[in-house]
Design a protein around this motif. Sequence first.
Motif, short mmCIF file in Angstrom:
data_model
loop_
_atom_site.label_atom_id
_atom_site.label_comp_id
_atom_site.label_asym_id
_atom_site.label_seq_id
_atom_site.Cartn_x
_atom_site.Cartn_y
_atom_site.Cartn_z
N LYS A 159 1.34 -20.57 11.71
CA LYS A 159 2.32 -19.76 12.44
C LYS A 159 3.64 -20.53 12.57
O LYS A 159 4.72 -19.96 12.40
N ALA A 160 3.54 -21.82 12.82
CA ALA A 160 4.75 -22.65 12.94
C ALA A 160 5.52 -22.67 11.62
O ALA A 160 6.74 -22.55 11.61
N ARG A 161 4.80 -22.82 10.52
CA ARG A 161 5.46 -22.80 9.21
C ARG A 161 6.20 -21.49 8.98
O ARG A 161 7.32 -21.47 8.50
N THR A 162 5.53 -20.40 9.33
CA THR A 162 6.15 -19.09 9.17
C THR A 162 7.40 -18.98 10.04
O THR A 162 8.44 -18.50 9.58
N ASP A 163 7.29 -19.43 11.30
CA ASP A 163 8.44 -19.39 12.20
C ASP A 163 9.61 -20.24 11.67
O ASP A 163 10.76 -19.82 11.73
N ILE A 164 9.27 -21.41 11.17
CA ILE A 164 10.29 -22.30 10.62
C ILE A 164 10.96 -21.64 9.42
O ILE A 164 12.20 -21.58 9.34
N ASP A 165 10.14 -21.15 8.51
CA ASP A 165 10.69 -20.52 7.31
C ASP A 165 11.56 -19.31 7.63
O ASP A 165 12.66 -19.18 7.11
N THR A 166 11.06 -18.45 8.50
CA THR A 166 11.83 -17.23 8.79
C THR A 166 13.12 -17.54 9.54
O THR A 166 14.17 -16.99 9.22
N SER A 167 13.05 -18.42 10.52
CA SER A 167 14.27 -18.70 11.30
C SER A 167 15.32 -19.42 10.47
O SER A 167 16.50 -19.08 10.51
N LEU A 168 14.91 -20.41 9.70
CA LEU A 168 15.88 -21.16 8.91
C LEU A 168 16.38 -20.38 7.70
O LEU A 168 17.55 -20.47 7.34
N ALA A 213 18.68 -20.59 15.75
CA ALA A 213 17.70 -20.67 14.67
C ALA A 213 17.13 -22.08 14.54
O ALA A 213 15.92 -22.26 14.36
N ILE A 214 17.97 -23.09 14.66
CA ILE A 214 17.51 -24.47 14.55
C ILE A 214 16.62 -24.82 15.73
O ILE A 214 15.61 -25.51 15.58
N ALA A 215 16.97 -24.34 16.92
CA ALA A 215 16.13 -24.59 18.10
C ALA A 215 14.76 -23.95 17.93
O ALA A 215 13.73 -24.56 18.26
N LYS A 216 14.73 -22.74 17.41
CA LYS A 216 13.45 -22.05 17.19
C LYS A 216 12.60 -22.82 16.17
O LYS A 216 11.41 -23.02 16.37
N ALA A 217 13.22 -23.27 15.09
CA ALA A 217 12.51 -24.04 14.08
C ALA A 217 12.02 -25.37 14.65
O ALA A 217 10.90 -25.81 14.36
N ALA A 218 12.82 -26.01 15.47
CA ALA A 218 12.43 -27.29 16.08
C ALA A 218 11.24 -27.11 17.02
O ALA A 218 10.33 -27.94 17.03
N ALA A 256 16.61 -17.08 7.52
CA ALA A 256 17.53 -16.07 8.05
C ALA A 256 18.87 -16.70 8.42
O ALA A 256 19.93 -16.14 8.14
N ALA A 257 18.81 -17.86 9.04
CA ALA A 257 20.05 -18.54 9.43
C ALA A 257 20.87 -18.93 8.20
O ALA A 257 22.09 -18.77 8.18
N ALA A 258 20.18 -19.45 7.20
CA ALA A 258 20.89 -19.86 5.99
C ALA A 258 21.54 -18.67 5.30
O ALA A 258 22.68 -18.76 4.84
N LYS A 259 20.81 -17.57 5.24
CA LYS A 259 21.35 -16.39 4.56
C LYS A 259 22.51 -15.78 5.33
O LYS A 259 23.57 -15.51 4.76
N THR A 260 22.32 -15.54 6.60
CA THR A 260 23.35 -14.83 7.36
C THR A 260 24.48 -15.75 7.80
O THR A 260 25.63 -15.53 7.46
N ALA A 261 24.14 -16.78 8.55
CA ALA A 261 25.19 -17.67 9.09
C ALA A 261 25.88 -18.45 7.98
O ALA A 261 27.09 -18.65 8.02
#
Length: 158
Positions: free
Chosen positions: A124-133, A98-103, A135-140
């Motif tokens: 699109k980058a903002r959306t990708d950052i928000d969704t990946s991080l 998730a962090i790699a995708k956001a980076a 999701a990671a924060a919620k699940t992981a």
Amino acid sequence: MPVWCKYIVIAPVSLSIVLLVTSCSENKASQCQRLIQVVNEGNSLIDQKKGQQAITSMQLSRDLEAVTGSLKELNLPDPKMKEFQSRFVKVFDNLSQAIAKAARALGTAKTAEASESGREKIQKARTDIDTSLTAAAKTAGKESDALVNELNKYCRQP
């Protein structure tokens, strides 16, 4: 050689062998300590580098991959500890991805041109950052917290 001389030699050698065998076998407390140490290293990396630049985020992702590798390399004989180990491997692997995708998305946003297509890339980058991080924060994050609690409870048991 008299019999009592043989016992003087045999007794210390036998005691040494018994101590060596029992000291080499790992108990639950030492397994817990090793697992917790590696997990703490990963959590420390996240705390130190969260919210930083794309290059730092990519490095954090690689560092978390290394933590995942360290977790995989732990030789834990206890079956319950092995279960905790594999669950922590999944948590750190998911965080790393998730962090790699956001980076990557942050890097794309930084190189976007000042144009309509550039603004679309940034959005699109903002959306990708928000969704990946998110999701990671919620699940992981939740999984990690629950795992830490379970691990602490298990390690406190006699």
